[in-house]
Motif scaffolding. Structure first.
Motif, PDB file in Angstrom:
ATOM      1  N   ASP A 267       0.835  -1.199   0.000  1.00 10.76           N
ATOM      2  CA  ASP A 267       0.000   0.000   0.000  1.00 10.76           C
ATOM      3  C   ASP A 267       0.879   1.261   0.000  1.00 10.76           C
ATOM      4  O   ASP A 267       0.647   2.199  -0.765  1.00 10.76           O
ATOM      5  N   ARG A 268       1.913   1.251   0.844  1.00 12.46           N
ATOM      6  CA  ARG A 268       2.820   2.405   0.917  1.00 12.46           C
ATOM      7  C   ARG A 268       3.505   2.621  -0.441  1.00 12.46           C
ATOM      8  O   ARG A 268       3.614   3.724  -0.939  1.00 12.46           O
ATOM      9  N   LEU A 269       3.947   1.504  -1.038  1.00 13.89           N
ATOM     10  CA  LEU A 269       4.622   1.625  -2.338  1.00 13.89           C
ATOM     11  C   LEU A 269       3.680   2.182  -3.399  1.00 13.89           C
ATOM     12  O   LEU A 269       4.083   2.987  -4.238  1.00 13.89           O
ATOM     13  N   PHE A 270       2.425   1.754  -3.331  1.00 17.31           N
ATOM     14  CA  PHE A 270       1.472   2.268  -4.317  1.00 17.31           C
ATOM     15  C   PHE A 270       1.373   3.781  -4.173  1.00 17.31           C
ATOM     16  O   PHE A 270       1.464   4.528  -5.144  1.00 17.31           O
ATOM     17  N   ARG A 271       1.214   4.217  -2.921  1.00 15.48           N
ATOM     18  CA  ARG A 271       1.040   5.658  -2.713  1.00 15.48           C
ATOM     19  C   ARG A 271       2.290   6.434  -3.113  1.00 15.48           C
ATOM     20  O   ARG A 271       2.203   7.509  -3.668  1.00 15.48           O
ATOM     21  N   MET A 272       3.464   5.868  -2.859  1.00 12.15           N
ATOM     22  CA  MET A 272       4.705   6.580  -3.184  1.00 12.15           C
ATOM     23  C   MET A 272       5.025   6.539  -4.669  1.00 12.15           C
ATOM     24  O   MET A 272       5.466   7.524  -5.242  1.00 12.15           O
ATOM     25  N   ARG A 273       4.854   5.341  -5.256  1.00 15.14           N
ATOM     26  CA  ARG A 273       5.394   5.156  -6.604  1.00 15.14           C
ATOM     27  C   ARG A 273       4.370   5.305  -7.713  1.00 15.14           C
ATOM     28  O   ARG A 273       4.733   5.422  -8.877  1.00 15.14           O
ATOM     29  N   PHE A 274       3.073   5.241  -7.347  1.00 16.18           N
ATOM     30  CA  PHE A 274       2.061   5.378  -8.393  1.00 16.18           C
ATOM     31  C   PHE A 274       1.209   6.634  -8.211  1.00 16.18           C
ATOM     32  O   PHE A 274       0.755   7.215  -9.152  1.00 16.18           O
ATOM     33  N   GLU A 275       0.971   7.023  -6.972  1.00 17.25           N
ATOM     34  CA  GLU A 275       0.011   8.099  -6.742  1.00 17.25           C
ATOM     35  C   GLU A 275       0.706   9.384  -6.334  1.00 17.25           C
ATOM     36  O   GLU A 275       0.842  10.304  -7.110  1.00 17.25           O
ATOM     37  N   ASN A 276       1.117   9.417  -5.089  1.00 18.82           N
ATOM     38  CA  ASN A 276       1.891  10.525  -4.547  1.00 18.82           C
ATOM     39  C   ASN A 276       1.278  11.892  -4.835  1.00 18.82           C
ATOM     40  O   ASN A 276       1.984  12.856  -5.108  1.00 18.82           O
ATOM     41  N   GLY A 277      -0.032  11.975  -4.828  1.00 13.33           N
ATOM     42  CA  GLY A 277      -0.735  13.246  -5.004  1.00 13.33           C
ATOM     43  C   GLY A 277      -0.381  13.959  -6.302  1.00 13.33           C
ATOM     44  O   GLY A 277      -0.331  15.178  -6.352  1.00 13.33           O
ATOM     45  N   GLY A 278      -0.095  13.260  -7.322  1.00 11.37           N
ATOM     46  CA  GLY A 278       0.240  13.871  -8.618  1.00 11.37           C
ATOM     47  C   GLY A 278       1.225  12.987  -9.328  1.00 11.37           C
ATOM     48  O   GLY A 278       1.067  11.770  -9.367  1.00 11.37           O
ATOM     49  N   GLU A 279       2.269  13.586  -9.889  1.00 11.61           N
ATOM     50  CA  GLU A 279       3.285  12.812 -10.609  1.00 11.61           C
ATOM     51  C   GLU A 279       4.014  11.901  -9.607  1.00 11.61           C
ATOM     52  O   GLU A 279       4.570  12.360  -8.618  1.00 11.61           O
TER      53      GLU A 279
END
Ligand code: M6R
Length: 612
Positions: A267-279
């Motif tokens: 889940d953390r990786l998804f948020r960091m590497r795919f989402e991250n509030g933009g690019e």
């Protein structure tokens, strides 16, 4: 591997040293010891075996003071015993040293020192360091810092060490070349350790020493210098996890805790590497222009153990998603290969610890041959990350169990994110496919939780087979690396012989092993090679092998063939290894606990392999 700690400050010296050592137990060790300095007197206590023995010893022989060092030793030179345990001292019992690494010229140095009249009391290479420091510090009267500098000038090999002297109660010295050391910065107190888990109970501000650097550590100051004595401005980093991340938190073993942390890691990786509030942010360190990465035409991947299995899966991702040819080698072979770098070729190193010696040497070998080097790593500031041109961290949090679990799925996560990034940049997937795969990645944590909630089914299977002499693991395609991973897990923590094979290779030899006593784990989620797997397991069944099948939910038809079935949720074929590995980790875990082995610190193994 050995663990080192050092402390100066006003805490109770035995408590702080023993606590810090307990945080390093996961590295693997077979003896432990500590040295303290109090009012001009050096005391050394050491014990073979587990740390609990040293704790008892300290209880019976209380120590005091504000300065001390400690060690957990993983035997290389000399059997695990009290005399070979660290700390080692000199003839006058003035200095004590704890050391990790190998002093390659110790034989020659020892002969010289014996001719000078020094008396040795252990079989270790480390003891020469104590006598060399004695020569400069006690006999010639130099200060401790200067004596350590002179000693370093005499030795060849790899080392990380901490030294105390009963003549200098306000300071201790640490030095590194090849083995990691982190300095923990406190308030009126300072720490040194081989690895950050040893200091996070006390501070999260740290400086990672570089090779050929020394730290002169007093209560209120840490002076970092080159071995030659030039002052170096330290780079303070904040460790982004805390003491609870290195505690079992109610779990019986770290391995179990870490298996069950995998949904959160993905889940953390998804948020960091795919989402991250933009690019999305993919690279944590990038010391060259990203355009060079975009143009890469071939990836050469090197890694060891479980990280090598992640590399094998990465090859599938790069070739099938990004359209980039990839080759994979184990680092211990790669580092000795003649490399013929092509233009636009990239080296990718994968390592949880960032300290595995073969992986580090493979990286250096490739860099010398002209490769640009990207690394995937879990440990902030580790040697591999410092020597790479680009780094993507797995952010799995500290992995304490020797058996790698959450670091593996985190490596797969980063490899998947990297391959999709490349695929998008190179136009080898369209936006729709990118989004669909990213969305499927986002769903992985819930699917992992479902597998975790059904773990008792794996326990039942483990109860049937835990006395087996061997296990075979079969798979094809993108799940084939998990056959190796399942086998490695059973070997390393349950001490059962196991091998993983591409299922199509069975008829070329391994099928001869099949009889009614052989459990065969077939990893066969719904996929493009599913029917081929069915044919392969028919061959196993025809020879009375015991079939344990890991497959996709709803595939009840398989129950006609299999002795036992473990279901995993449906996902894209690319993402199926993230799910199919969980039952394999549980299987190894339960088989090991039923056999009563030391799950978190299996025999003969160390968490990071820093010697060849
Ligand atoms: O720290 P690294 O990823 O470089 O370590 C590589 C191997 O030593 C490691 O994966 C080892 O195989 C594990 N014990 C497997 O569970």
């Amino acid at each position: 591997m050995c663990g080192i700690v050092g402390y100066i400050g006003s805490r109770k010296i035995d408590t702080v040293l023993l606590k810090a050592l307990s945080r390093l137990e996961y590295r693997g060790y077979d003896s432990a010891g500590l040295a303290t300095v109090n009012q001009g007197t050096l005391s050394i206590l050491k014990e073979p075996g587990k740390l609990t023995r040293l704790v008892m010893r300290v209880k019976e022989n209380p120590v005091a003071g504000t300065l001390g060092i400690g060690h957990t030793r993983w035997a290389t030179h000399g059997e695990p015993s009290e005399r070979n345990a660290h700390p080692h001292s000199d003839c006058t019992n003035t200095v004590a040293i704890v050391h990790n690494g190998i002093i390659e010229n110790h034989d020659t140095l020892k002969s010289h020192l014996i001719r000078e009249g020094h008396k040795f009391t252990s079989d270790t290479d480390t003891e020469v360091l104590a006598h060399l420091i004695e020569r400069f510090h006690v006999i010639q009267g130099c200060g401790l810092e200067e004596s350590v500098r002179r000693t370093i000038g005499e030795i060849k090999g790899s080392y990380a060490f901490c030294v105390v002297s009963s003549r200098e109660e306000n300071v201790f010295i640490a030095a590194r070349n090849g083995s990691p050391l982190v300095v923990g910065l406190g308030n009126g107190e300072n720490f040194v350790a081989s690895d950050a888990p040893a200091i996070v109970d006390f501070t999260r501000n740290a400086v990672f020493l570089e090779d050929y650097q020394m730290a002169v550590v007093s209560r209120d100051e840490v002076k970092i210098t080159s071995n030659a004595g030039e002052r170096i401005r330290e780079k303070v980093v904040r460790i982004d996890w805390d003491a609870k991340d290195v505690s079992k938190e109610g779990f019986e073993h770290f391995m179990l805790k870490e298996i069950e942390e995998q949904p959160a890691v993905i889940d953390r990786l998804f948020r960091m590497r795919f989402e991250n509030g933009g690019e999305p942010k993919l690279f944590d360190v990038l010391r060259f222009d990203v355009s060079q990465l975009k143009k890469v035409e071939r990836v050469v991947i090197q890694a060891c153990g479980t990280s090598w299995h992640a590399a094998l899966t990465g090859k599938f991702f790069f070739e099938s998603l990004s359209g980039i040819p990839a080759e994979v080698d184990v680092s211990s072979e790669f580092r000795y290969r003649k490399l013929i770098p092509q233009k636009k070729e990239l080296l990718l190193s994968i390592t949880q610890s960032g300290e595995t010696i073969d992986t580090l040497m493979g990286l250096r070998h490739a860099k010398q041959s002209g490769f640009k080097a990207l690394s995937i790593c879990n440990v902030l500031g580790s040697t591999v990350t410092r020597e790479s041109d680009a780094v993507i961290y797995t952010h799995a949090g500290p992995e304490i169990g020797v058996a790698s679990t959450k670091a593996y799925t985190a490596q797969l996560g980063v490899l998947f994110a990297l391959s999709l990034w490349w695929a998008r940049e190179r136009g080898s997937v369209n936006e729709g496919t990118y989004r669909r795969l990213a969305d499927e990645f986002r769903e992985l944590p819930d699917k992992m939780r479902k597998i975790i909630s059904a773990k008792d089914r794996v326990l039942e299977i483990a109860e049937k087979y835990f006395q087996a002499r061997d296990f075979l693991f079969l798979a094809r395609g993108i799940n084939y690396p998990n056959a190796h991973e399942g086998a490695l897990k059973i070997k390393e923590i349950a001490y059962i012989h196991a091998t993983g094979h591409p299922a199509g290779e069975m008829k070329h030899g391994p099928i001869a092993l099949i009889d009614e006593n052989m459990p065969v784990v077939a990893i066969m989620p719904e996929s493009s090679v599913y029917e081929k797997m069915v044919s392969n397991i028919q061959e196993v069944k025809a020879r009375s092998g015991k079939l344990i099948v890991v497959t996709t939910e709803g595939n009840t038809a398989i129950e006609r063939l299999a002795d036992d079935v473990i279901y995993i949720p449906e996902t894209s074929e690319f993402l199926s290894p993230f799910l199919s590995v969980l039952p394999l980790q549980y299987l190894a875990y339960y088989v090991a606990t039923l056999r009563g082995t030391d799950v978190d610190q299996p025999r003969n193994l160390a968490k990071s392999v820093t010697v060849e």
